[in-house]
Motif scaffolding. Structure first.
Motif, short mmCIF file in Angstrom:
data_model
loop_
_atom_site.label_atom_id
_atom_site.label_comp_id
_atom_site.label_asym_id
_atom_site.label_seq_id
_atom_site.Cartn_x
_atom_site.Cartn_y
_atom_site.Cartn_z
N ARG A 431 0.83 -1.21 0.00
CA ARG A 431 0.00 0.00 0.00
C ARG A 431 0.87 1.26 0.00
O ARG A 431 0.57 2.23 -0.69
N VAL A 432 1.94 1.23 0.77
CA VAL A 432 2.83 2.39 0.85
C VAL A 432 3.49 2.66 -0.50
O VAL A 432 3.51 3.79 -1.00
N VAL A 433 4.03 1.61 -1.11
CA VAL A 433 4.74 1.77 -2.39
C VAL A 433 3.78 2.17 -3.49
O VAL A 433 4.10 3.03 -4.33
N GLN A 434 2.59 1.58 -3.50
CA GLN A 434 1.63 1.93 -4.55
C GLN A 434 1.23 3.41 -4.44
O GLN A 434 1.09 4.10 -5.45
N GLY A 435 1.04 3.88 -3.21
CA GLY A 435 0.73 5.29 -3.03
C GLY A 435 1.84 6.19 -3.52
O GLY A 435 1.58 7.24 -4.13
N TRP A 436 3.09 5.81 -3.26
CA TRP A 436 4.23 6.60 -3.73
C TRP A 436 4.30 6.59 -5.26
O TRP A 436 4.52 7.63 -5.89
N LEU A 437 4.10 5.42 -5.85
CA LEU A 437 4.15 5.32 -7.31
C LEU A 437 3.00 6.10 -7.97
O LEU A 437 3.18 6.68 -9.04
N ASN A 438 1.85 6.11 -7.33
CA ASN A 438 0.71 6.83 -7.91
C ASN A 438 1.04 8.30 -8.14
O ASN A 438 0.49 8.94 -9.04
N TYR A 439 1.92 8.84 -7.31
CA TYR A 439 2.31 10.25 -7.48
C TYR A 439 3.55 10.40 -8.36
O TYR A 439 3.60 11.27 -9.23
N HIS A 440 4.54 9.56 -8.18
CA HIS A 440 5.85 9.78 -8.80
C HIS A 440 6.05 9.09 -10.14
O HIS A 440 7.04 9.39 -10.83
N ALA A 441 5.17 8.18 -10.52
CA ALA A 441 5.39 7.41 -11.76
C ALA A 441 4.96 8.21 -12.98
O ALA A 441 4.00 7.88 -13.67
N VAL A 442 5.70 9.29 -13.27
CA VAL A 442 5.41 10.16 -14.41
C VAL A 442 6.42 9.87 -15.52
O VAL A 442 7.51 9.34 -15.26
N PRO A 443 6.10 10.18 -16.77
CA PRO A 443 7.04 9.94 -17.87
C PRO A 443 8.39 10.61 -17.62
O PRO A 443 8.46 11.75 -17.17
N GLY A 444 9.45 9.87 -17.89
CA GLY A 444 10.80 10.38 -17.70
C GLY A 444 11.38 10.07 -16.34
O GLY A 444 12.58 10.29 -16.12
N SER A 446 11.43 7.02 -14.85
CA SER A 446 11.52 5.58 -14.71
C SER A 446 12.71 5.14 -13.85
O SER A 446 12.58 4.27 -12.99
N ASP A 447 13.87 5.76 -14.05
CA ASP A 447 15.05 5.36 -13.29
C ASP A 447 14.84 5.60 -11.80
O ASP A 447 15.25 4.77 -10.97
N ARG A 448 14.21 6.70 -11.46
CA ARG A 448 14.03 7.02 -10.04
C ARG A 448 13.04 6.06 -9.37
O ARG A 448 13.26 5.65 -8.23
N ILE A 449 11.96 5.72 -10.06
CA ILE A 449 10.98 4.84 -9.41
C ILE A 449 11.52 3.41 -9.30
O ILE A 449 11.26 2.72 -8.30
N HIS A 450 12.29 2.96 -10.30
CA HIS A 450 12.92 1.65 -10.19
C HIS A 450 13.95 1.64 -9.06
O HIS A 450 14.05 0.67 -8.29
N PRO A 489 4.27 -3.74 -5.84
CA PRO A 489 3.82 -3.47 -7.20
C PRO A 489 5.00 -3.26 -8.14
O PRO A 489 6.07 -2.79 -7.72
N ARG A 490 4.80 -3.60 -9.38
CA ARG A 490 5.88 -3.43 -10.36
C ARG A 490 6.04 -1.95 -10.70
O ARG A 490 5.06 -1.28 -11.03
N PRO A 491 7.25 -1.40 -10.60
CA PRO A 491 7.44 0.01 -10.92
C PRO A 491 7.30 0.26 -12.42
O PRO A 491 8.07 -0.26 -13.22
#
Length: 511
Positions: A431-444, A446-450, A489-491
């Motif tokens: 739940r924590v990671v998905q919430g973080w990805l929901n905000y930060h997983a923007v185009p460009g 990718s390296d940071r979220i992985h 969740p998969r980044p």
């Protein structure tokens, strides 16, 4: 209702000139049909009445009755006449609105000085709300001081947070809906913070589109120092009086502003500022900056600039882009003077002027100055770059400092959960990671979220190895990867490109 008089000295003329443009175009007076068509033609959007078609409300979970449709009339009147003062608004704070306000509150949050929880209040809600309604309308309602607590910031400092009493939250939410019906017709397009139907990602989209499609060569990255604690009460009331002529509503707002704060059992008065955490504070801050900054900067860029200017504001954090450096320097000097008049000042360390834009890379390379500087906005570092085909692009990367701070907080919590069942910890972490990805997983990004998910996996592995001496030998990285694949969740990129989403909103008229 009546038409307003000039009560704020130097701000009334800018109120008349207030514009409703989305980003950067020279715009026209708000709430004017001809002006609306002009702005729409420049912004490539279809004609739309931006706020008038919003639903009056949701539905109360228990009572299943919609809030008063009278607010639809308030919105229509405010949209049609930008100078109209509303002299009778308190009747919209009805029992039904208070019931809906109560059920709209979060149920499991920290309590204020009254020590009243949502569930305790609900037991007698059918008698408590009518009593509260009666006290409001006969003038017997008294606001309680906010309970002050402190929350950590990403830079290691602490931010004061005011926790209001439950009944204060209920009344503030009901009044907020009334005031939004008026001010959502006035607020300008480049204001995104704490507004219904607007989000941080929409502000980021707008900024990205402006940087890539407009003639931007210089960026003014600005932050107002201690804004919420520096709002001048007298100026705020004057600004509110432009539109709000109902003295009973203004009296309620004064009560909340003057209620003070309680910290470690000691009460202190509040002569300035609006407590962060109060339901009504975001709207009051937007009203304050609407008159102090938004209308003024719209007037300034039309009358004092020689080139193109863009503006995007989210609460007290705003970014401006300029075609000419001379305009940027003049605007910064004028902003210092403008804010000083109203008791505000720009943060010395967080406000800076930098070269940034489509031609910045080539210019700085030719002059031997290196790559253009970067700037931060809403949790992302903005970087000048080019695609392989040579097209200018702005990369948005999660701020390293905030990523590190987030990992540190998760590490602390994982250590506390060290001996919990693996499945419980895994589901919480997902739940924590998905919430973080929901905000930060923007185009460009990718390296940071992985990198974030990988670093989190290594932290979790080290915590598991500390369970026992045997665990330190049996928990291999190969075994850990299977656990990570099961629970985390998969980044991957979750957001569309900013120009696609931004122009889709314009086409739909949702600005």
């Amino acid at each position: 209702m009546e038409r307003s008089e000039n009560t704020t000295g130097g701000t009334a003329d800018m109120n008349a000139d207030g514009k409703s443009d989305e980003l950067v175009v020279p715009s026209t007076p708000a709430n004017n049909d001809a002006a609306e068509a002009s702005a729409e033609s420049v912004e490539e959007r279809s004609s739309a009445e931006r706020n008038s078609e919003q639903p009056a409300s949701g539905r109360t979970p228990s009572r299943k009755k919609p809030r008063s449709r009278g607010l639809h009339g308030v919105r229509e009147a405010a949209r049609k006449d930008s100078h109209l003062r509303f002299t009778a608004l308190l009747h919209h704070v009805s029992e039904e609105a208070l019931f809906e306000s109560f059920y709209a509150l979060k149920k499991n949050v920290a309590v204020g000085v009254d020590q009243m929880t949502w569930h305790e209040y609900e037991r007698d809600v059918e008698t408590r709300i009518p009593d509260l309604h009666g006290r409001i309308h006969r003038g017997a309602y008294r606001a309680k001081p906010s309970r002050r607590t402190w929350i950590p910031k990403a830079d290691g400092k602490q931010r004061p947070l005011g926790i209001a009493a439950l009944e204060d939250k209920i009344v503030q939410q009901a009044v907020l809906w009334v005031l939004q019906s008026v001010y959502e017709q006035d607020f300008l397009g480049f204001s995104y913070g704490f507004r219904p139907g607007r989000s941080q990602h929409q502000a980021l989209d707008a900024l990205n589109v402006a940087l890539t499609e407009k003639r931007v060569n210089w960026i003014l990255d600005a932050d107002i120092e201690g804004f919420f604690g520096a709002i001048d009460h007298s100026w705020l009331i004057k600004f509110l009086e432009h539109r709000i002529g109902d003295r009973r509503v203004l009296r309620l707002i004064r009560k909340w502003l003057r209620a003070g704060v309680l910290e470690d059992g000691e009460w202190s008065r509040t002569d300035v500022g609006s407590p962060q955490g109060a339901v009504i504070s975001p709207l009051l801050s937007n009203v304050f900056l609407h008159y102090v900054f938004d209308l003024w900067v719209n007037w300034w860029r039309r009358h004092c600039c020689h080139g193109e200017v863009i503006v995007v504001r989210y609460a007290d954090d705003f970014v401006m882009g300029f075609e000419h450096k001379s305009d940027a320097q003049a605007c910064l000097a004028a902003l210092h003077e403008r804010f000083g008049k109203f008791g505000l000042k720009l943060h010395a360390e967080k406000t800076r002027l930098l070269e940034f834009g489509r031609w910045a890379i080539a210019r700085r390379r030719s002059s031997g100055e290196g790559r253009p500087e970067t700037f931060n906005f809403l949790g992302f570092t903005h970087v000048c770059s080019h695609t392989r085909g040579g097209r200018f692009i702005v990369w948005r990367l999660s701020m390293r400092r905030r990523v590190t701070a987030t990992l540190a907080r998760i590490k602390k919590e994982l250590r506390q959960r060290m001996h919990d069942p693996l499945g419980d910890t895994g589901r919480w972490l997902r739940r924590v990671v998905q919430g973080w990805l929901n905000y930060h997983a923007v185009p460009g990004n990718s390296d940071r979220i992985h990198g974030f998910v990988y670093a989190l996996g290594r932290i979790w592995l080290r915590v598991l190895r500390r369970r026992s001496q045997r665990a330190s030998r049996t928990w291999t990285w190969k075994r850990m990867r299977r656990v990570l694949n099961k629970y985390l969740p998969r980044p991957r990129i979750l957001h569309p490109s900013p120009d696609t989403r931004f122009h889709a909103r314009l086409k739909a008229g949702a600005v």
